[in-house]
Design a protein around this motif. Structure first.
Motif, short mmCIF file in Angstrom:
data_model
loop_
_atom_site.label_atom_id
_atom_site.label_comp_id
_atom_site.label_asym_id
_atom_site.label_seq_id
_atom_site.Cartn_x
_atom_site.Cartn_y
_atom_site.Cartn_z
N ARG A 1 40.18 34.88 42.22
CA ARG A 1 39.35 35.20 41.06
C ARG A 1 39.87 36.47 40.39
O ARG A 1 39.33 37.56 40.59
CB ARG A 1 37.89 35.39 41.48
CG ARG A 1 37.31 34.18 42.21
CD ARG A 1 35.94 34.51 42.78
NE ARG A 1 35.38 33.42 43.55
CZ ARG A 1 34.24 33.51 44.23
NH1 ARG A 1 33.55 34.66 44.23
NH2 ARG A 1 33.79 32.48 44.90
N SER B 1 41.71 29.36 46.43
CA SER B 1 40.42 29.62 47.07
C SER B 1 40.32 28.86 48.40
O SER B 1 39.75 29.38 49.37
CB SER B 1 39.28 29.21 46.14
OG SER B 1 39.39 27.85 45.78
N ALA C 1 37.23 38.24 38.13
CA ALA C 1 35.93 38.62 38.71
C ALA C 1 36.15 39.92 39.48
O ALA C 1 36.49 39.93 40.66
CB ALA C 1 35.41 37.52 39.62
N THR C 2 35.98 41.05 38.82
CA THR C 2 36.36 42.34 39.40
C THR C 2 35.27 43.00 40.23
O THR C 2 35.51 44.03 40.85
CB THR C 2 36.77 43.31 38.27
OG1 THR C 2 35.65 43.46 37.37
CG2 THR C 2 37.95 42.77 37.49
N GLN C 3 34.06 42.41 40.24
CA GLN C 3 32.97 43.09 40.95
C GLN C 3 33.24 43.20 42.45
O GLN C 3 32.84 44.19 43.09
CB GLN C 3 31.63 42.36 40.72
CG GLN C 3 31.50 40.98 41.32
CD GLN C 3 32.01 39.89 40.38
OE1 GLN C 3 32.70 40.18 39.41
NE2 GLN C 3 31.66 38.65 40.69
N SER D 1 34.34 30.17 37.13
CA SER D 1 34.34 31.01 38.34
C SER D 1 35.15 32.29 38.15
O SER D 1 35.36 33.02 39.12
CB SER D 1 34.90 30.21 39.52
OG SER D 1 36.26 29.86 39.27
N ARG D 2 35.63 32.51 36.92
CA ARG D 2 36.38 33.73 36.56
C ARG D 2 37.69 33.83 37.31
O ARG D 2 38.19 34.92 37.57
CB ARG D 2 35.51 34.97 36.78
CG ARG D 2 34.20 34.93 35.98
CD ARG D 2 33.46 36.22 36.04
NE ARG D 2 34.18 37.28 35.31
CZ ARG D 2 33.76 38.54 35.26
NH1 ARG D 2 32.66 38.90 35.91
NH2 ARG D 2 34.45 39.45 34.60
N GLN D 3 38.26 32.69 37.64
CA GLN D 3 39.63 32.68 38.14
C GLN D 3 40.61 32.77 36.96
O GLN D 3 41.75 33.18 37.12
CB GLN D 3 39.91 31.38 38.92
CG GLN D 3 39.17 31.28 40.24
CD GLN D 3 39.44 29.95 40.92
OE1 GLN D 3 38.75 28.98 40.65
NE2 GLN D 3 40.41 29.90 41.80
N THR E 1 43.19 37.10 46.44
CA THR E 1 42.03 36.64 45.67
C THR E 1 42.44 35.45 44.82
O THR E 1 43.61 35.30 44.46
CB THR E 1 41.47 37.76 44.77
OG1 THR E 1 40.33 37.26 44.08
CG2 THR E 1 42.51 38.23 43.77
N GLU F 1 32.84 37.18 47.97
CA GLU F 1 33.76 37.31 46.83
C GLU F 1 35.11 36.63 47.09
O GLU F 1 35.99 36.66 46.22
CB GLU F 1 34.00 38.79 46.52
CG GLU F 1 32.73 39.59 46.24
CD GLU F 1 32.02 39.13 44.98
OE1 GLU F 1 32.66 38.48 44.13
OE2 GLU F 1 30.81 39.43 44.84
N SER G 1 40.78 33.32 32.44
CA SER G 1 40.05 33.68 31.22
C SER G 1 40.24 32.59 30.16
O SER G 1 41.19 31.80 30.23
CB SER G 1 40.57 35.01 30.67
OG SER G 1 41.86 34.84 30.10
#
Length: 577
Positions: free
Chosen positions: A99, A124, A102-104, A21-23, A97, A81, A25
């Motif tokens: 994540r 989360s 997850a920069t989007q 989930s890109r929390q 956040t 997001e 790396s």
């Protein structure tokens, strides 16, 4: 990411989920394992990331997000997001956040608002909870609706209407109603209230017997007609009729559990109001010993279940658990040698091996008509959902006198009141005296939340213990409120009971058409414990509070219970509470 080299499978699964989930790396996961091989929770990982990257971490417990700041960002992106704007600090907007990589989401917010954002890490679960609280249920759906053009509800009779075809252009409305239903079921709500007012459309859930307002987006009012129409379509009601009350039913399935929803729509001053009663059909029935009865009441209940004939009534207000108690009793005697038939409106539980009839007033299948028919089906045990009128009462009495064991419910304040109620309905006193075996009155009190309840050491609490005969060294508790119980201080409900056998003295009083007070006095002399007395038992056990018992019992019951304990008056108790 390659398989994480950790022997603890739960730790490995947690890390793999957070990487996916890109929390987290892959490189950070490896570094974290070298620094701290045993990881217990997402919170520990996020705190480690905050330290590694010089970021802040928050549990969001004591943070109050700026509502004006929230309004600058699209709810749809925040929800998708999992981002929660918190506050302005030195020209930067702090955004919670979970994540980090997850920069989007951050990029989208920066592009839309032109503001400088700074990430603050939070779990989360905490972010989702706070977003729902701040933005309201279905905020992403309402945001989508505002962007869509030309949304209209098809104004046609629901009979013969294909739900999928009729709702194709209203996917967002469908999604919003589904979100409300799912949210209510997850929160254990028994009712959903959709209430129209001049400048707002309120949603409230009844949880543990108390109405709780649900946060909703402020722009919900403009979608009120569409939401009500969607509920009508689901309930097979006429969406063109807006001047008369309508009743319908919806059946939904969520996570393999079926929920039957009774719908009532009534026109109000500012639009149509909707109330939905949620009935969980696949609820697991507990045994009779597990419903929380005291020893005396349990033994008496078990003894009447062995009777060959007679009437056993369960009384109490709507929503006090009467039907659940009766189903538990039926489950105890449901075997291969008995034929059990029920007549109900609606059928709330489906019992294997029990013949169940659903009342249908529109087609002419009433309680009375159903009862007359099932007597020709050779039953041993009959359950009548509710004795509503004189005809049903008369048939129930006749069924018991002709060798059937009859269970039913009645709306009275206490057990003695059921006897005079039957006489008032037109049943002859001699028939009541000869057929009625026992009456069980019950109420539901809220159970203290185990996560936040605290000992009540106040002078008032000590005075209560003295008056109620509770040992001085026994701890009684007070409600506080926390995240687990939505700050109510309570989680779940527990029944209190009042059992009355119709012995010879009470039968003679019925024949003389004696008052409820005289019948109550005779029952008390025979050992009946009032609802309030049973409530004090739960207070002493640390299950509930004195205030909660007083809120569901009458002053007469409290006074009777207190006199039985101390010989004194309960007036001061009622005042103190």
């Amino acid at each position: 990411m390659a398989a994480i080299p950790v022997q603890d499978s739960s730790t490995r699964q947690l890390l793999e989920r957070m990487v996916a989930s890109r929390q987290l790396s892959s490189l950070d996961a490896d570094a974290l394992l070298r620094a701290q091989p045993r990881i217990a929770s997402e919170e520990e990982i996020l705190r480690w990331l905050a330290t590694e990257y010089g970021l802040g971490y928050t549990t969001l417990e004591d943070v109050e997000p700026d509502r004006q700041l929230l309004s600058l960002f699209p709810a749809r992106i925040l929800l998708k997001e999992e981002l929660l704007p918190l506050q302005r600090v030195n020209g930067l907007i702090e955004v919670a956040t979970s994540r980090l990589f997850a920069t989007q989401g951050f990029d989208a917010l920066k592009t839309l608002t032109g503001l400088n954002l700074k990430p603050i890490l939070a779990s989360s679960e905490a972010i989702q909870r706070e977003i729902k609280k701040r933005l309201g249920v279905g905020a992403d759906t309402i945001g989508t609706l505002e962007e869509e053009k030309g949304i209209q509800v098809v104004d046609e009779d629901s009979e013969g209407n294909n739900l999928d075809d009729g709702a194709e252009d209203e996917a967002s409305i469908i999604r919003f109603v589904n979100q409300v239903l799912k949210d209510a079921i997850e929160l254990r709500a028994s009712d959903i209230h959709l209430e129209p007012f001049e400048d707002e459309f309120k949603i409230r859930y009844r949880i543990d017997g108390e109405l709780q307002e649900v946060p909703v987006p402020p722009q919900l009012k403009q979608f009120q007609p569409a939401i009500v129409s969607r509920v009508k379509i689901l309930s097979h009601l006429n969406i063109a009729e807006k001047r008369l009350p309508q009743d319908g039913r919806i059946k939904v399935r969520i996570d393999n559990a079926e929920v039957d929803i009774r719908v009532s729509v009534i026109p109000m001053l500012h639009g149509e109001a909707v109330v939905m009663r949620l009935l969980r059909q696949n609820s697991t029935l507990r045994g009779l010993k597990d419903i929380g009865m005291n020893t005396r009441e349990l033994e008496h209940f078990q003894s009447v279940l062995r009777l060959p004939h007679g009437i056993i009534l369960v009384t109490g207000p709507t929503g006090s658990g009467k039907t659940s108690t009766l189903y538990t009793a039926l489950n105890e005697i449901n075997d291969a040698v008995r034929k059990i038939i029920t007549v109900e409106d609606p059928v709330e539980y489906q019992l294997k091996g029990v013949n169940q009839i659903q009342v249908n007033e529109k087609s002419g299948l009433t309680f009375a008509r159903g009862l007359r028919s099932i007597l020709r089906h050779d039953p041993d045990v009959i359950l009548i959902g509710e004795i509503r009128d004189a005809e049903t009462a008369q048939i129930a009495v006749q069924a018991s006198l002709t060798g059937h064991l009859v269970f039913s419910t009645l709306h009275t304040n206490d057990a003695p009141g059921a006897l005079t109620r039957l006489v008032d309905m037109g049943v002859e006193p001699y028939l009541v005296a000869s057929s009625l075996e026992a009456v069980l009155a019950q109420r539901l009190v809220r159970v203290l939340c185990p996560h936040c309840k605290q000992p009540d050491t106040s002078e008032r609490a000590q005075a209560f213990k003295l008056k109620l005969g509770i040992p001085v060294d026994r701890i009684i508790y007070k409600s506080v409120g926390c995240r687990e119980c939505r700050n109510t201080g309570f989680f779940g409900r527990h029944a209190i009971f009042e059992w009355m056998d119709t012995d010879e003295e009470i039968r003679q009083l019925i024949l003389k058409s004696a008052s409820t007070d005289l019948i109550r006095a005779a029952a008390r002399k025979a050992g009946m414990r009032t609802l309030a007395e049973d409530g004090w038992r739960l207070v002493a056990a640390g299950v509930t509070t004195v205030e909660e018992v007083l809120s569901v019992t009458t002053a007469k019951e409290v006074e009777s219970a207190t006199k039985n304990q101390t010989g004194g008056s309960a007036a001061s108790i009622a005042v103190a509470a």
